[in-house]
Design an enzyme around this catalytic site. Structure first.
Site, mmCIF file in Angstrom:
data_model
loop_
_atom_site.group_PDB
_atom_site.id
_atom_site.type_symbol
_atom_site.label_atom_id
_atom_site.label_comp_id
_atom_site.label_asym_id
_atom_site.label_seq_id
_atom_site.Cartn_x
_atom_site.Cartn_y
_atom_site.Cartn_z
ATOM 1 N N ASP A 35 0.768 -1.425 0.006
ATOM 2 C CA ASP A 35 0.087 -0.199 -0.225
ATOM 3 C C ASP A 35 1.038 1.310 0.324
ATOM 4 O OD1 ASP A 35 -2.178 1.688 0.655
ATOM 5 O OD2 ASP A 35 -3.256 0.159 1.735
ATOM 6 N N GLU B 61 -6.980 3.936 -4.969
ATOM 7 C CA GLU B 61 -8.054 4.321 -4.372
ATOM 8 C C GLU B 61 -8.296 5.742 -4.704
ATOM 9 O OE1 GLU B 61 -9.315 4.619 0.372
ATOM 10 O OE2 GLU B 61 -7.699 5.693 -0.407
ATOM 11 N N ASP C 175 -2.919 4.617 -2.288
ATOM 12 C CA ASP C 175 -3.788 5.369 -1.275
ATOM 13 C C ASP C 175 -4.140 6.512 -1.886
ATOM 14 O OD1 ASP C 175 -4.927 5.319 1.519
ATOM 15 O OD2 ASP C 175 -3.726 6.978 1.651
ATOM 16 N N HIS D 116 -10.971 -1.847 5.126
ATOM 17 C CA HIS D 116 -10.800 -1.577 6.527
ATOM 18 C C HIS D 116 -11.226 -0.054 6.901
ATOM 19 C CE1 HIS D 116 -8.269 0.691 3.897
ATOM 20 N NE2 HIS D 116 -7.487 1.499 4.848
ATOM 21 N N ASP D 117 -11.716 0.580 5.972
ATOM 22 C CA ASP D 117 -12.397 1.782 6.234
ATOM 23 C C ASP D 117 -13.854 1.784 6.167
ATOM 24 O OD1 ASP D 117 -10.048 3.163 6.149
ATOM 25 O OD2 ASP D 117 -10.009 3.378 3.730
HETATM 26 C C1 GLC Z 1 -7.386 5.851 2.679
HETATM 27 C C2 GLC Z 1 -7.087 4.708 3.612
HETATM 28 C C3 GLC Z 1 -7.601 5.245 5.080
HETATM 29 C C4 GLC Z 1 -6.663 6.343 5.393
HETATM 30 C C5 GLC Z 1 -6.680 7.493 4.437
HETATM 31 C C6 GLC Z 1 -5.522 8.337 4.739
HETATM 32 O O1 GLC Z 1 -8.575 6.268 2.387
HETATM 33 O O2 GLC Z 1 -7.658 3.665 3.287
HETATM 34 O O3 GLC Z 1 -7.506 4.208 5.967
HETATM 35 O O4 GLC Z 1 -6.987 6.775 6.552
HETATM 36 O O5 GLC Z 1 -6.545 6.825 3.319
HETATM 37 O O6 GLC Z 1 -4.306 7.943 4.360
#
Ligand code: GLC
Length: 548
Positions: free
Chosen positions: A96, A246, A196, A322-323
């Site tokens: 990641d 993402e 990310d 995980h979010d």
């Molecule tokens: C993404 C991750 C999340 C994190 C955010 C900032 O959304 O999935 O868990 O808090 O980025 O890095």
């Protein structure tokens, strides 16, 4: 390049997967112990959320050193062993890359604070007086997105926590540094990358107040984002690897470009977008609860499935990460139809066009933990919003019920392996409390049961490898005006399948088209089928997949 189309990717949240040393925190050696399980499930890649050296204010998404393993998770030797042992089992490890921001503990930021101009330019610092942030933009975790540094007389931008400072991608030196990180991990044998919030990396030339929103429209899919991603991919030579971006509050047109199969325009293999997971946000606000709008859910799937197909782009298919709270607790049923709804929801995305992701525990139907006390929550976003909700005038009970539905900790409870104490996750005290249903919902029990949620996921993974109609077929949506039933047809040359999903806990029926009457049942979550003539009855959360 399109070899990822018939594969399934498994997401590991290392902190909550398996603890090997009894400190209550999952680690790399713990993952090593579970590789046989993952191989047996049939997944092709393991995406690990960040295990790099970090103060852990955002559970590792605040990186201090991109090329070092945080001692909480183990050592570089453990990572090398994980890469090697996974590869021996036919699985690649994906890491990641948190490149929108670094931790403020990162040496680059520390040198910026110490007054080194070169490093100040690694971040987004703006002049201003100490009372007025440069813009009214809001942090994704609540409050202003700017922090004042008195010694410099400047503010720095943090779209997330105050300890996550946004990098300045307009500075070529930053881009070069990040390319080195990719090359470092490639050499170690990493097989793919997740980037990310990568659609937030390009900020606008002019910073101004957002009079309509929280600022996101200025930097989501920002001005140079495609150019920067292309450059990163080209210069690190990762175009042939599996990569997923993402994308936060993104647009279809941009996702087509991010994931295009056209080699000249190569950016990433696929995109995560989140619109389908906001159908229970009242007025688009994550912290206002609403019953899921199924009509909207169907419309979003249609728009994205068809749009990406037409534009030659590729979706990452997912319900959980995980979010996100657990999908069963959201769109399924935690009670009487727990198993049926878990299977139905699984099939609904696994049989679409895109690459499916399984988030640890999803394959056994894990649920939200329903914490009763604020002290049980660990996540920075949850704790911030708890305070904000109280400030807005909500009672403690109201704020707790919002967190129970929306907190990111809902998915971060430890993996439920066995009926032993702490579900076999740790011999110590887990860093976050287990969901108390672990003595009923756990891996060991489901492996032995051919009718379990686990066995159903295993079947879905296998089907995708075997059937081109699933991995490559076109998609057409059916029952478009019916909010209760999701239905689609997939076609690849002579192969065809048609799938019906009852999204509700009420019985309903659909009318089959004449040619489908001769199709055979490929998959379902009830033993028999309720078909009489052209009418197909669907029981609560029933899925029926017919194949030509
Ligand atoms: C993404 C991750 C999340 C994190 C955010 C900032 O959304 O999935 O868990 O808090 O980025 O890095």
């Amino acid at each position: 390049m399109t070899s990822f189309r018939n594969k399934v990717i498994y997401q590991i949240y290392p902190k909550s997967f398996q603890d090997s040393d009894g400190d209550g925190v999952g680690d790399l050696r713990g993952i090593l112990e579970r590789l046989d399980y993952l191989q047996e499930l049939g997944v092709s890649y393991l995406w690990l959320t960040p295990v790099f050296s970090s103060p852990q204010n955002d559970n590792g998404y605040d990186v201090e050193d991109y090329c070092a393993i945080d001692p909480r998770f183990g050592t570089m030797a453990d990572m090398e062993a994980l890469i090697r042992e996974s590869s021996q089992r036919g699985m690649g490890v994906m890491l990641d890359m948190v490149f929108n921001h670094t931790s403020t503990a990162h040496p680059w930021f520390q040198r910026a604070l110490a007054g080194e101009k070169e490093y100040e330019n690694y971040y987004i610092f703006k002049e201003g007086d100490s009372k007025h942030p440069p813009t009214n933009w809001q942090s994704k975790f609540g409050g202003t997105s700017w922090e004042y540094v008195p010694s410099l007389g400047k503010w720095y931008l943090h779209l997330f926590d105050v300890t996550q400072a946004d990098l300045n991608w307009d500075n070529p030196k930053v881009r070069e540094e990040l390319k080195k990180v990719i090359c470092f991990w490639k050499e170690k044998g990493i097989q793919g990358f997740r980037f990310d919030v990568v659609n937030l990396i390009s900020k606008p030339a002019i910073f101004e107040d957002d009079l309509e929103g929280d600022g996101r429209r200025f930097y989501s899919d920002g001005p140079h984002v495609h150019e920067y991603i292309k450059e990163l991919v080209r210069d690190t030579n990762i175009a042939e690897m599996v990569t997923v971006g993402e994308m936060s509050s993104t647009h279809l047109e941009d996702c087509i470009r991010y994931s295009t199969a056209n080699p000249q325009e190569r950016e990433l293999s696929m995109c995560f977008s989140f619109h389908h997971l906001k159908v229970d946000y009242k007025n688009g606000d994550k912290w206002s609860l609403m019953e899921p709008d199924r009509r909207m859910l169907k419309k979003i799937f249609e728009d994205w499935q068809l749009g990406m197909e037409q534009g030659n782009g590729w979706n990452a298919l997912f319900w959980c990460n995980h979010d996100q709270p657990r999908i069963i607790s959201r769109l399924g049923n935690e009670g009487r139809f727990w198993k049926e709804s878990a299977k139905m929801l699984a099939a609904a995305i696994h049989l679409m066009r895109g690459t499916p992701y399984i988030y640890q525990g999803e394959e056994i139907g894990m649920t939200n933990p329903h914490y009763q006390n604020i002290s049980q929550y660990q996540d920075v976003e949850s704790l911030n919003y708890y305070r904000i909700l109280l400030e807005q005038g909500k009672t403690e009970a109201e704020a707790m019920s919002v967190l129970a539905a929306r907190s990111r900790d809902n998915s971060r409870t430890p993996m439920q392996w066995s009926a032993e104490e702490n579900g076999g996750f740790t011999k110590g005290t887990p860093w976050i409390e287990m969901a108390d249903n672990y003595p009923e919902i756990y891996v060991e029990k489901q492996i032995a049961d051919p009718d379990s949620v686990y066995s159903f996921y295993k079947k879905l993974i296998k089907l995708r490898k075997e059937k081109m109609v699933i991995s490559e077929g076109r998609i057409v949506f059916l029952e478009r005006d019916n909010p209760d039933i999701l239905a689609y047809q997939r076609c690849y040359e002579e192969e065809k399948l048609v799938a019906f999903y009852n999204l509700t806990d009420a019985e309903t029926t659909v009318l089959l088209e004449a040619p489908w009457m001769n199709y055979r049942k490929l998959l379902g979550n009830y033993e028999d089928s309720q078909q009489s003539g052209r009418e197909l009855g669907l029981r609560p959360y029933e899925v029926v997949v017919l194949e030509k």
